[in-house]
Design an enzyme around this catalytic site. Sequence first.
Site, PDB file in Angstrom:
ATOM      1  N   GLN A 152       0.877  -1.314   0.172  1.00  0.00           N
ATOM      2  CA  GLN A 152       0.064   0.090  -0.052  1.00  0.00           C
ATOM      3  C   GLN A 152       0.975   1.139   0.036  1.00  0.00           C
ATOM      4  O   GLN A 152       0.631   2.052  -0.672  1.00  0.00           O
ATOM      5  CB  GLN A 152      -1.027  -0.195   1.123  1.00  0.00           C
ATOM      6  CG  GLN A 152      -2.034  -1.125   1.276  1.00  0.00           C
ATOM      7  CD  GLN A 152      -2.699  -1.083   2.573  1.00  0.00           C
ATOM      8  OE1 GLN A 152      -3.069  -0.224   3.242  1.00  0.00           O
ATOM      9  NE2 GLN A 152      -3.073  -2.247   3.220  1.00  0.00           N
ATOM     10  N   CYS A 192      35.288 -18.211 -24.624  1.00  0.00           N
ATOM     11  CA  CYS A 192      36.262 -16.569 -24.797  1.00  0.00           C
ATOM     12  C   CYS A 192      37.290 -17.047 -24.106  1.00  0.00           C
ATOM     13  O   CYS A 192      38.261 -17.489 -24.342  1.00  0.00           O
ATOM     14  CB  CYS A 192      35.068 -15.941 -24.256  1.00  0.00           C
ATOM     15  SG  CYS A 192      35.634 -14.407 -24.829  1.00  0.00           S
ATOM     16  N   HIS A 247      30.384 -16.271 -27.603  1.00  0.00           N
ATOM     17  CA  HIS A 247      29.548 -16.659 -26.415  1.00  0.00           C
ATOM     18  C   HIS A 247      28.460 -17.386 -26.785  1.00  0.00           C
ATOM     19  O   HIS A 247      27.327 -16.596 -26.797  1.00  0.00           O
ATOM     20  CB  HIS A 247      29.409 -15.501 -25.625  1.00  0.00           C
ATOM     21  CG  HIS A 247      30.333 -14.860 -24.887  1.00  0.00           C
ATOM     22  ND1 HIS A 247      30.906 -15.083 -23.595  1.00  0.00           N
ATOM     23  CD2 HIS A 247      31.309 -13.988 -25.210  1.00  0.00           C
ATOM     24  CE1 HIS A 247      31.924 -14.497 -23.202  1.00  0.00           C
ATOM     25  NE2 HIS A 247      32.242 -13.761 -24.161  1.00  0.00           N
ATOM     26  N   GLU A 295      26.402 -19.074 -25.253  1.00  0.00           N
ATOM     27  CA  GLU A 295      25.385 -19.102 -24.320  1.00  0.00           C
ATOM     28  C   GLU A 295      24.297 -17.978 -24.677  1.00  0.00           C
ATOM     29  O   GLU A 295      23.094 -18.191 -24.055  1.00  0.00           O
ATOM     30  CB  GLU A 295      26.009 -18.895 -22.916  1.00  0.00           C
ATOM     31  CG  GLU A 295      26.672 -17.543 -22.480  1.00  0.00           C
ATOM     32  CD  GLU A 295      27.999 -17.647 -22.933  1.00  0.00           C
ATOM     33  OE1 GLU A 295      28.611 -18.296 -23.930  1.00  0.00           O
ATOM     34  OE2 GLU A 295      28.766 -16.600 -22.371  1.00  0.00           O
TER      35      GLU A 295
HETATM   36  N1  GLN Z   1      39.621 -11.313 -21.371  1.00  0.00           N
HETATM   37  C1  GLN Z   1      39.315 -11.718 -22.986  1.00  0.00           C
HETATM   38  C2  GLN Z   1      39.460 -10.735 -23.755  1.00  0.00           C
HETATM   39  O1  GLN Z   1      39.223  -9.702 -23.730  1.00  0.00           O
HETATM   40  C3  GLN Z   1      37.997 -12.794 -22.805  1.00  0.00           C
HETATM   41  C4  GLN Z   1      36.951 -11.897 -22.670  1.00  0.00           C
HETATM   42  C5  GLN Z   1      35.767 -12.935 -22.470  1.00  0.00           C
HETATM   43  O2  GLN Z   1      35.986 -13.993 -22.002  1.00  0.00           O
HETATM   44  N2  GLN Z   1      34.638 -12.330 -22.699  1.00  0.00           N
HETATM   45  O3  GLN Z   1      39.563 -10.913 -24.934  1.00  0.00           O
END
Ligand code: GLN
Length: 555
Positions: A205, A399, A530, A532
């Site tokens: 509220q 990465c 990436h 993901e």
């Molecule tokens: N540190 C690494 C780069 O800049 C990998 C980056 C990451 O894992 N997103 O290339």
Amino acid sequence: MKKAANKTTAKKVAPKYIFVVGGVMSGVGKGVASSSIATVLQARGHKVTAMKIDPYINVDAGTMNPTEHGEVFVLKDGLETDQDMGNYERFLNTDLPRINYMTTGSVYLSVIEKERNLEYKGKNVEVVPDIPLEVIRRIKEAGETAGADVVQIEVGGTVGEYQNVLFLEAIRMMKSDQPDDVAVVMVSYLPVPGSIGEMKTKPTQTAVRMLNNAGVFADMIVCRSPIGVDIKRKEKIAKFCNVKVENVISAPDVESIYDIPLNYEEDKLSFQLSGILNLPNKKSTDLKEWKKFVSRSKSVTVPVKIAVVGKYFNSGDFILSDVYLSVLEAIKYSAYKLNLKPEISYLSAQEFSDKKQLKKLKDYDGILVPGGFGLTGIDGKLNVIEYARKNKIPYFGICYGMQLMVLEYAQNVAKLKNASTAEIDAKAEHLVIGIMDEQKEKLAQKNMGGSMRLGQYPAKLTKGSVAAKAYKAELIEERHRHRYEVNPDYVPLLTEKGLRFSGVSPDGTLMEIAELPKEEHPFFVGVQFHPELKARPLDPHPLFTAFIKTAYEAD
Ligand code: GLN
């Protein structure tokens, strides 16, 4: 002919706007609540796009430390955003463009840039109305870009905070201009204090009153709470918060975030919201695929054990798994698809700088090293990768996890002593991981914000490679976020020593995927991008699926 003419002249109806604001406190899952609202509206046949407004001065999320703000999510077009954008993409199963994300910093930046360009034609530029007007301009542009019937905008933070006042003002201005096109949903929290054991409505509220002070009125209240809200409390909230009792939605804690859209529909959320906005009633909600996914995720029993070895897990006494949220979700989607129960452990890389700890890894079916930056935990990660390679444990490096996989190979197989990455030791004898040319300049100018190699780029895959087989394709597109890369000078030597660069940029200069052939190792794959970020509940990522499948099948 007539039909075609109609098509071109048909006037597109202006979109409707739904603002989602938070009441009482943060951390109640406003992001997933918003994603779920968007999902049920989409399931009703509306074309929905979702936006997020973050109150930070940071121009984007790329400069925020993940231990403070969670994962940085990268959009297809390269904008670094908050992880809620990832939830939207996953729930709506769609890519969202950069116009759909803004921070206070980015809004001020464009207003100031316009002012410098004389675009305000000499008039005084003021916080109000010019900042809210820029917010509104972006909201409308996002709606047009998406060709949306419904634009949903989540306002970060909690009502009553100094930081989101200008965004509430934007809502007020829009509502006063287009009263029939704007709805406001407050996601609030109803505590059940242990000492009394009764659900309390007073904080909600108070939050609604604070919202009213800003000239904004809620049309619907989504009640987050440990348990469902009973009719008595719904009536109380309705009476004291000026909403219809049907628009008080019960949103109790659930086992899985993917239950939320289904729960909302039990309280007819999409029907009610369509009514508030006078949206054409296209059809009843179709959540068939979603339901199938949720029930499968609950019925899996055969475990697959995955160790995620990262450096951002520990924060004081707490484990922060949110930092790798997209990776964890991607693992789950692929496991469910394979009818497996993902058992994910978060292991801190730092502990593996002591090689004696490595035997703990025996218990896992697969090991994943996600993205990262800097020196912390790097020795531990290198040891883990060496262990996975030698013991033939399926390994997936993302990465930084790929760069370190290449570095480990250079150090231990190609026997390059003093091999390193330019990120850690720019003067090392063998810079196996170097810096991209354009990045060198940026670093020299201290141009650090939004300046990495960001967003989606294509890569060519080698026919017959582990990667190509997983993707069932020879050309892929994936999202990136990095400054460093495999130094092409070392590619011939590493290839001669057995490492395969099975994915490269179309011009052949950037190594996007490294792997060991199947005969050498069941799954030893590193990717510079990436994956993901593109994994979706209803569309799991093929590389994750290949990794999990091998992890389960390998001895
Ligand atoms: N540190 C690494 C780069 O800049 C990998 C980056 C990451 O894992 N997103 O290339």
